[in-house]
Motif scaffolding. Structure first.
Motif, short mmCIF file in Angstrom:
data_model
loop_
_atom_site.label_atom_id
_atom_site.label_comp_id
_atom_site.label_asym_id
_atom_site.label_seq_id
_atom_site.Cartn_x
_atom_site.Cartn_y
_atom_site.Cartn_z
N GLU A 1 42.62 34.29 31.72
CA GLU A 1 41.26 34.00 32.16
C GLU A 1 41.24 33.65 33.64
N ALA A 2 42.38 33.85 34.30
CA ALA A 2 42.47 33.56 35.74
C ALA A 2 41.76 34.65 36.54
N GLU A 3 41.59 34.39 37.82
CA GLU A 3 40.86 35.32 38.69
C GLU A 3 41.75 36.46 39.17
N ALA A 4 43.08 36.29 39.09
CA ALA A 4 43.97 37.30 39.67
C ALA A 4 45.29 37.34 38.92
N ALA B 1 39.34 37.60 30.49
CA ALA B 1 38.44 37.09 31.52
C ALA B 1 37.06 37.75 31.43
N GLN C 1 35.09 38.15 34.09
CA GLN C 1 34.90 38.90 35.32
C GLN C 1 36.16 39.71 35.64
N VAL D 1 39.55 40.94 36.98
CA VAL D 1 40.71 40.18 37.44
C VAL D 1 41.36 40.96 38.60
N ALA D 2 41.51 40.31 39.73
CA ALA D 2 42.10 40.95 40.90
C ALA D 2 43.52 41.39 40.59
N THR E 1 39.78 45.27 33.31
CA THR E 1 39.59 43.96 32.69
C THR E 1 38.73 44.12 31.45
#
Length: 563
Positions: free
Chosen positions: A473-476, A502, A504, A506-507, A512
């Protein structure tokens, strides 16, 4: 000079198309090819399509000018459709086939066992789908024709194969005469009577069961559901077994065992076929029903495999590699798994992404699968057609007891074909967390599908190379993991990162997929804090972690791509 028939095969429901032969005079000198596939049945075409997905061109040789005669393979499993989805034909099969999940066994007019195949909301495909092989081949042919990497040559018959230093020379006959074709690799997909297997003087291991079975496809109006029907020891065929399957277009398959001593020629006489089909229709309460014959054939039950599927520059797949009883829908379904496996192993060797050791793994895995199937199919065959007096006594005791005793009825189970799990594969990561998982697909297993939306499933997004399923669930994606991924990609390895969980994007991930309710994580046995799976190009699991770092990811790729 090879002269394949130009007359369309007879059928009361399938419109056969006769294709024009590929003639050498129209194409000039032939350069050496990377891959030549001998045999344009389902095994050969799936191999060609999977190679093409991985960027490898092939020449596909068909001695005939049209698809196979008769319905042949008619039952395709869920895993087969997942494989066929990868090559773009699964939707046409589900649109035109008959899905089912129940099998029934009858004795003395009583249903003594009902098999129910598992099916839930996470499954895109039914456990089994019935459709005649001609349609399957038609759909595969259309997919092959759409690929610029597949050179399909109708009316081209292999007459001689010579293995030289690192390549093979093939003599191919056509309606205007022979030509020579050289190839780095040859895929033997030329069926149960494989000429390549004979030319290399290769012997299969296993057993052949005495006795013959008749397949008769008839058009008849029967108000029965699409379910497998098995009749044991019917009055008109004492001591033997009869199977019924519904096919599309009002066709029913009647599959019955012959009494000892009757020859195939005797069994296929029109009067013999009529007497027995009429008797079976009467048995199910439709005496006097009007029916029309489409196709009939005779087969025997064999449980045989080559001990090695790689011989120099020649790789074997499908019935050329093994001969399996059709009980439990094992023939074509096993061939799809063979060809999917062969294609990615061979493509990675051709591209220099792994050494020839990878081909040894293909052989070890698929020979192991064949032997597992032989063990299971042997049990089914011995129950359907007892080979000795002792087996017959045991089978008859089960039949008798099943009329009143519930505990013996599961012995009727026909051990449906299932995908092999490469538990001991040398490609599996030895330093991962496989043993710590309490759920999810383990080492060597195919992936579990998961419904993501109304018509959106996890497997819709996978395939075409390695897939790293990264639950987060992290951004990247962590930078050290991306460094390993980029180094692997720099070698030319197709690899996709799928972030799951996640809300949104994920970088660093290629895709995703949200998992707000945690359903995907539960199916794969990972915690909310994270986890990861690495899937091979055939989608089987080669590593899984509760926690993943760069060192462990690199180790997994080192194992999966031996130099």
């Amino acid at each position: 000079m090879h002269k394949p028939t130009t007359e369309p095969r007879p059928s009361i429901y399938y419109p056969y198309q006769v294709f024009k032969p590929w003639l050498p005079s129209a194409h000039g000198a032939q350069p050496r090819r990377q891959v030549v596939i001998v045999g344009c049945g389902p095994a050969g075409m799936v191999a060609a399509l999977e190679l093409a997905r991985l960027g490898v061109a092939s020449v596909l040789l068909s001695a005939e000018l049209q698809v196979s005669q008769g319905s042949r393979a008619i039952v395709f499993t869920r895993r087969s459709l997942e494989i066929l989805q990868q090559v773009g034909v699964a939707q046409r099969i589900t649109d035109n086939g008959l899905p089912w999940r129940f099998g029934n066994s009858f004795y003395r007019g009583q249903r003594v066992f009902r098999m129910e195949a598992l099916h839930d909301a996470d499954d895109r495909f039914f456990p089994m789908t019935n459709i005649q092989q001609q349609y399957l081949e038609e759909y595969l042919l259309d997919a092959c024709a759409a690929s610029p990497l597949i050179d399909l040559r109708w009316g081209n018959k292999l007459t001689r194969l010579e293995q030289l230093d690192g390549y093979a020379r093939l003599e191919v006959d056509t309606p205007e005469g022979p030509y020579t074709l050289e190839s780095d690799w040859v895929v033997a997909a030329d069926g149960g009577r494989s000429g390549i297997r004979s030319a290399l003087n290769l012997q299969m291991e296993g057993a052949s069961y005495e006795g013959f079975f008749v397949i008769a496809d008839i058009r008849v109006d029967l108000p029965l559901p699409t379910e497998r029907l098995a009749f044991f020891d019917p009055e008109w065929n004492p001591g033997n077994t009869v199977l019924l399957h519904r096919e599309p277009h009002g066709i029913w398959r009647v599959d019955y065992q012959l009494p000892p001593g009757e020859t195939p020629e005797e069994a296929l006489r029109p009067e013999s076929l009529k007497q027995r089909i009429d008797a079976q229709l009467a048995l199910i309460g439709h005496a006097g029903a009007s029916w029309e014959m489409d196709w009939c054939s005779v087969y025997s039950a064999r449980t045989l495999t080559l001990p090695d599927y790689v011989h120099g520059s020649v790789l074997f797949t499908g019935d050329a590699a093994h001969l399996l009883p059709i009980f439990g829908v094992r023939g074509a379904n096993t061939a799809f798994q063979d060809s999917q496996s062969l294609a990615w192993h061979l493509a990675f060797v051709i591209k220099g992404l792994a050494g020839r050791k990878l081909l040894a793994n293909f052989s070890a895995e698929r020979v192991g699968a064949a032997r597992e199937i032989i063990d299971e199919a042997g049990k089914s065959t011995r129950f359907m057609a007892p080979p000795t007096r002792g087996f017959k006594l045991l089978r008859d005791a089960v039949l008798s007891l099943s009329l009143t005793q519930e505990f013996v009825r599961p012995l009727y189970h026909w051990r449906t074909s299932r995908p092999h799990e490469y538990t001991e594969s040398m490609l599996n990561s030895r330093g991962d967390d496989n043993a710590l998982f309490s759920a999810g697909p383990a080492h060597g297993a195919p992936p579990q599908n998961v419904r993501l939306g109304a018509s959106d499933f996890l497997l819709d997004h996978l395939g075409g190379g390695f897939d790293l399923l990264y639950f987060t669930e992290a951004e990247a994606i962590p930078a050290p993991l991306l460094q390993v991924v980029e180094a692997v990609r720099a070698r030319g390895v197709p690899l996709k990162i799928v972030a799951i969980g996640a809300a949104q994007p994920v970088a660093g991930a290629d895709l995703t997929l949200g998992d707000a309710d945690g359903h995907v994580r539960r199916r794969y046995g990972v915690q909310a804090s994270g986890g990861a799976y690495l899937l091979r190009p055939d989608q089987h699991v080669c590593a899984r972690w509760l926690t993943l770092d760069a060192t462990r990811l690199q180790a997994a790729f080192d194992a999966a791509l031996p130099r």
